[in-house]
Design a protein around this motif. Structure first.
Motif, short mmCIF file in Angstrom:
data_model
loop_
_atom_site.label_atom_id
_atom_site.label_comp_id
_atom_site.label_asym_id
_atom_site.label_seq_id
_atom_site.Cartn_x
_atom_site.Cartn_y
_atom_site.Cartn_z
N SER A 540 -2.98 -14.82 7.54
CA SER A 540 -2.60 -13.46 7.93
C SER A 540 -1.25 -13.10 7.32
O SER A 540 -0.34 -13.95 7.26
N SER A 542 1.69 -9.69 7.12
CA SER A 542 2.08 -8.38 7.62
C SER A 542 3.53 -8.10 7.25
O SER A 542 4.37 -9.02 7.23
N THR A 549 2.87 -0.01 8.32
CA THR A 549 2.81 -1.43 8.67
C THR A 549 1.39 -1.93 8.43
O THR A 549 0.50 -1.69 9.25
N ARG A 551 -1.47 -5.03 7.96
CA ARG A 551 -1.71 -6.42 8.33
C ARG A 551 -3.06 -6.83 7.74
O ARG A 551 -4.09 -6.21 8.01
#
Length: 691
Positions: A540, A542, A549, A551
Motif C-alpha cells: 500500500s 499513500s 490524497t 491511496r
C-alpha cells in the motif's frame, strides 16, 4: 473515461483549502486563551503489527459515516455494509472497547466523531483463537454536559428504492450518561441470474439449469437504551437492544433439464425474526497499572420462515416448507492486567453456554420422501483461559500469548444424539509477536499464531433445504473444526506499507456439489473439510499532494488446494485506488476504482472484475451541523459477480447481476453530537457470530 480524466485534471489546479495533513485527536484548532494548539501526524503508521490511522483533523473526518472512513484506510475494503480486511476476512469490530454486533452502529457513527482507528493484524490471546483481525474504533471525547443528538437519513435508488432513518440521543450529568437510539429501514433489491450444472449421469451427459429473477423487499427496525456511570477509576454500565426484521423473498424463474422445455417456477419465502441483546460491564483501575474488567451478555434470537415453490404450467404439486429457529447465549469475560518483568501481563477467562434449536417441516409428501421433516438441537459449553504478556525494550517490542479452550458440544436429531457431531475438544494455541522500530515511520513486525475456526451453526445443521426440482442445499454435522497455522511479516517505510503472509489450514470447510440419493436426479450442495495453503502478498502507498490524497493498494494471493484429485490453485491479483479531494467552499469528494483477476477461493472460482468505480461529494453547512452527501456506486456497471465450481464430477456455472449500480443521498444533522458512552465489551463474541 475521458470525463474522469478531465475531472482529475481540473481538481489538480484547485487551490489548497486549510491544512492538508491529518491532525492528532482532540487537538484540532482548539482555542485555549487565544492560543491555538495544532498537531500533525501521518494519516496511517505501523505500530508493531497494528495499523494506526488518525481521523480527527483529516479530510476523512467530513465524509459522513464510519463506513466512509473505513473504506479509505489501507488493507480494508467496504462493500455496502460488509467490512473486510485484505487477506484476513471479516474482522471483529470494537467501538470504544465495546464489541459491535449490529452493522447499523457503523452507519450511525459519524466520521466527525472518530478520533482514531486501529487495525490489529495479529490479535493476541485475549481475543480468542478464531479471531484473525481486530478493528478498534476510538471516538472523540465529550466535554460538555447536557443533551446531544444526531439524526441521519439515507435514500438509495438502484433498481429499487431503499431508505432508512437513524436517531441517537444522549444525556450526560456529572458522572452519569444515559443514551438511546432507534432506527427504521426499508430496503429492496433485485437480482437476475442463471445456474447451469453439467455432469455425467448413468453414463450420459446431463445438463440441469435454472434462471432467477428475484426481489427481496425487507423492513426492519429497533431500539437501544442504556447507561454508563464513571467516576475516577471506576465505571459501570449496561444496555438493552431489540431488533426486528421482516423480509419477503420472491423469485420468478424457470428450470430445465437437457433439451426439455423450460418450466416456470415461482418461489415465495417470508422470513421474520427478532433479537434481544442485554449487556453489562464493570471496570476498575488501581495504582500501579493494575486493571480489572468484567463483561457479561445475553442474547436470544428467534426467526421463522415459510417457503412456497409452485409451478404454474405444470401439474407438479407446490413444495411448501416451514422453519423455526431459536438460539440463546449466556456469556461472560473476565480480564486482569498487572505489571510483570517490566511489561504488562493480562490474565483472564472467557466462557459461554449456547443453545440452538431448528424445527424444519416439509409439507409436500413426495419431496418429504427424500427430504424429511426433522428437529435438530445443539448445546455447547465453551470455557477458555488466556495469558498475554507484552514488553517494550528500546526499539524492540515483544508479545507472547497462550490460550486454552475447552468445548463440549451435544447435537441431537429428532431427540436422538448424533455421535458424529457431538464431541469434546481441548485446544492450546500459542502466539508470538516481535517488532522493531527504525524511526517515526519505519518499522517491521513478525507474528506467528495457531488458532481454530469453528464452523457456523448453520453449516452444522443436518437439515436439507429445497431449492428446485433437481437441487437441494444442506449442512454437514460431521464438519471438523479448522486448525490454522499463520505467519506474517509486516513493514513500513515512509509512505509504503507491505505484508507477506503464509497460512496453512487443516480441515477448512469448502462447498461441493454432488449427486444425492433420491428417486430422481438430485444435486446437493453442502460443505466438507479440506486442507488449504495460502500465500498472500500486499502493498500500500499513500501521500497527500496539495488537495489530493491518493491511496493505492495492490496484492496477490496464491492458493494450493486439492480435492478428490482436482486442483484449485488459480492465483488472484487485485488493486484498489482510493482518491480523496479537499475542495473549496467546504466541499469534499472521493473517486475510487478497484478490480481483481479471476482466481480461486477454496473450491469457488470467481470471475474477473475490472475498474469498478464509486464517487461521492459531501458538503457541510452551519459549522458542521448539517452535512449533505451524494454518491454513486458502480458508475460504469462493471462489477462482476459470476463464479463457478467444479467438484465431485459436477461443473456448475453461476451468472448473476447484483443490484450495485445506483445513487444515494445522505443527510446528517448534529445537535451537540457525542460518542456512544457504553464502555463495555462483548464476551464470547465469536460464539455470538456463529449463531
Amino acid at each position: 473515461m475521458r470525463g474522469i480524466y478531465c475531472f482529475l485534471i481540473g481538481v489538480s489546479v484547485v487551490r489548497t483549502v486549510g491544512a492538508q495533513l491529518p491532525e492528532a485527536a482532540d487537538s484540532l484548532a482548539r482555542e485555549l486563551r487565544q492560543v491555538v494548539v495544532t498537531a500533525r501526524q501521518p494519516a496511517t503508521r505501523l505500530v508493531g503489527s497494528t495499523l494506526v490511522s488518525r481521523i480527527a483533523g483529516s479530510p476523512l473526518a467530513g465524509l459522513g459515516t464510519a463506513y466512509d472512513v473505513l473504506a479509505r484506510l489501507p488493507m480494508m475494503e467496504v462493500t455496502d455494509d460488509e467490512v473486510t480486511v485484505t487477506g484476513k476476512g471479516t474482522p471483529e469490530i470494537y467501538i470504544d472497547g465495546r464489541l459491535m454486533h449490529d452493522k447499523d452502529e457503523l452507519r450511525t457513527l459519524l466520521s466527525g466523531q472518530i478520533r482514531k482507528v486501529e487495525l490489529l493484524m495479529a490479535p493476541g490471546a485475549r481475543y480468542g483463537s478464531t479471531v484473525r483481525a481486530v478493528l478498534k474504533i476510538t471516538t472523540k471525547r465529550a466535554f460538555a454536559e447536557g443533551l446531544s443528538a444526531s439524526s441521519q437519513t439515507n435514500v438509495t435508488a438502484r433498481r429499487k428504492w431503499s431508505a432508512d432513518e437513524h436517531l441517537d440521543v444522549s444525556w450526560m450529568h456529572k458522572h452519569l450518561d444515559v443514551f438511546g437510539s432507534g432506527f427504521v429501514a426499508r430496503s429492496n433489491a433485485r437480482v437476475k441470474g442463471s445456474t447451469v450444472n453439467r455432469l455425467v449421469y448413468e453414463g450420459r451427459p446431463l445438463t440441469i439449469g435454472s434462471r432467477q429473477r428475484t426481489t427481496r423487499p425487507a423492513r426492519n427496525g429497533g431500539g437501544k437504551a442504556g447507561f454508563n456511570y464513571a467516576k475516577d477509576a471506576f465505571s459501570l454500565g449496561g444496555y438493552y437492544r431489540y431488533t426486528a426484521e421482516h423480509e419477503d423473498f420472491r423469485n420468478a424463474g424457470t428450470e430445465w433439464m437437457d433439451s426439455e422445455p423450460e418450466i416456470r417456477l415461482n418461489i415465495a419465502k417470508r422470513v421474520t425474526g427478532r433479537k434481544h441483546l442485554a449487556a453489562v460491564y464493570c471496570d476498575r483501575e488501581w495504582a500501579g497499572h493494575r486493571h480489572f474488567r468484567f463483561d457479561g451478555n445475553f442474547i436470544r434470537s428467534l426467526s421463522g420462515s415459510r417457503a412456497n415453490t409452485s409451478y404454474p404450467d405444470n401439474e407438479r404439486r407446490a413444495v411448501v416448507s416451514e422453519e423455526d429457529r431459536d438460539s440463546r447465549l449466556w456469556a461472560g469475560k473476565l480480564c486482569l492486567e498487572v505489571p510483570l518483568w517490566g511489561g504488562t501481563l493480562a490474565l483472564g477467562t472467557e466462557d459461554a453456554y449456547t443453545q440452538t434449536a431448528l424445527d424444519y417441516r416439509m409439507l409436500n409428501p413426495e419431496v418429504g420422501a427424500y427430504l424429511p421433516s426433522q428437529r435438530t438441537a445443539s448445546r455447547q459449553v465453551s470455557l477458555a483461559a488466556f495469558a498475554d504478556w507484552q514488553r517494550r525494550i528500546g526499539r524492540l517490542s515483544l508479545s507472547a500469548g497462550l490460550r486454552y479452550e475447552y468445548a463440549d458440544r451435544l447435537f441431537r436429531v429428532n431427540g436422538r444424539r448424533e455421535d458424529a457431531a457431538s464431541r469434546t475438544d481441548h485446544l492450546l494455541t500459542p502466539d508470538i509477536r516481535l517488532d522493531y522500530t527504525f524511526g517515526p515511520r519505519s518499522s517491521v513486525a513478525f507474528t506467528y499464531r495457531m488458532h481454530t475456526e469453528r464452523p457456523p451453526y448453520s453449516r452444522l445443521m443436518s437439515g436439507l433445504t429445497y431449492v428446485g426440482m433437481h437441487q437441494i442445499e444442506g449442512g454437514n454435522p460431521g464438519l471438523r473444526d479448522e486448525r490454522v497455522h499463520e505467519a506474517q511479516l509486516t513493514g513500513q517505510w515512509k509512505d509504503l506499507m507491505g505484508q507477506v503472509g503464509m497460512l496453512r489450514s487443516r480441515d477448512a470447510y469448502a462447498f461441493v456439489k454432488r449427486l444425492y440419493p433420491a428417486p430422481d436426479v438430485q444435486l446437493l450442495m453442502s460443505p466438507l473439510n479440506a486442507d488449504v495453503t495460502l500465500l498472500s502478498l500486499y502493498g500500500s502507498w499513500s501521500r497527500t499532494v496539495r488537495c489530493w490524497t491518493p491511496r493505492l493498494t495492490a496484492g496477490a494471493s496464491f492458493q494450493r488446494m486439492e480435492l478428490e484429485g482436482m486442483p484449485y490453485d488459480r492465483p488472484q491479483f487485485s488493486y484498489r485506488l482510493m482518491n480523496t479531494f479537499s475542495l473549496p467552499h467546504g466541499f469534499q469528494a472521493v473517486a475510487d476504482a478497484y478490480g481483481c483477476s479471476s482466481g480461486h477461493l477454496h473450491t469457488n472460482l470467481f470471475a474477473a472484475s475490472w475498474f469498478v468505480t464509486n464517487v461521492k461529494v459531501v458538503r457541510s453547512f452551519f459549522g458542521q451541523t448539517l452535512s449533505v452527501g451524494l454518491s454513486a456506486t458502480d458508475v460504469f456497471n462493471t462489477a462482476c459477480n459470476d463464479w463457478s465450481m467444479h467438484t465431485c464430477g459436477i461443473r456448475m456455472e453461476k451468472r448473476q447481476s447484483n443490484d450495485r449500480r445506483g445513487v444515494s443521498l445522505q443527510v446528517i444533522y448534529r445537535f451537540r453530537p457525542r460518542r456512544n458512552s457504553y464502555k463495555g465489551e462483548m464476551a464470547a463474541d465469536r460464539e455470538m457470530n456463529r449463531l
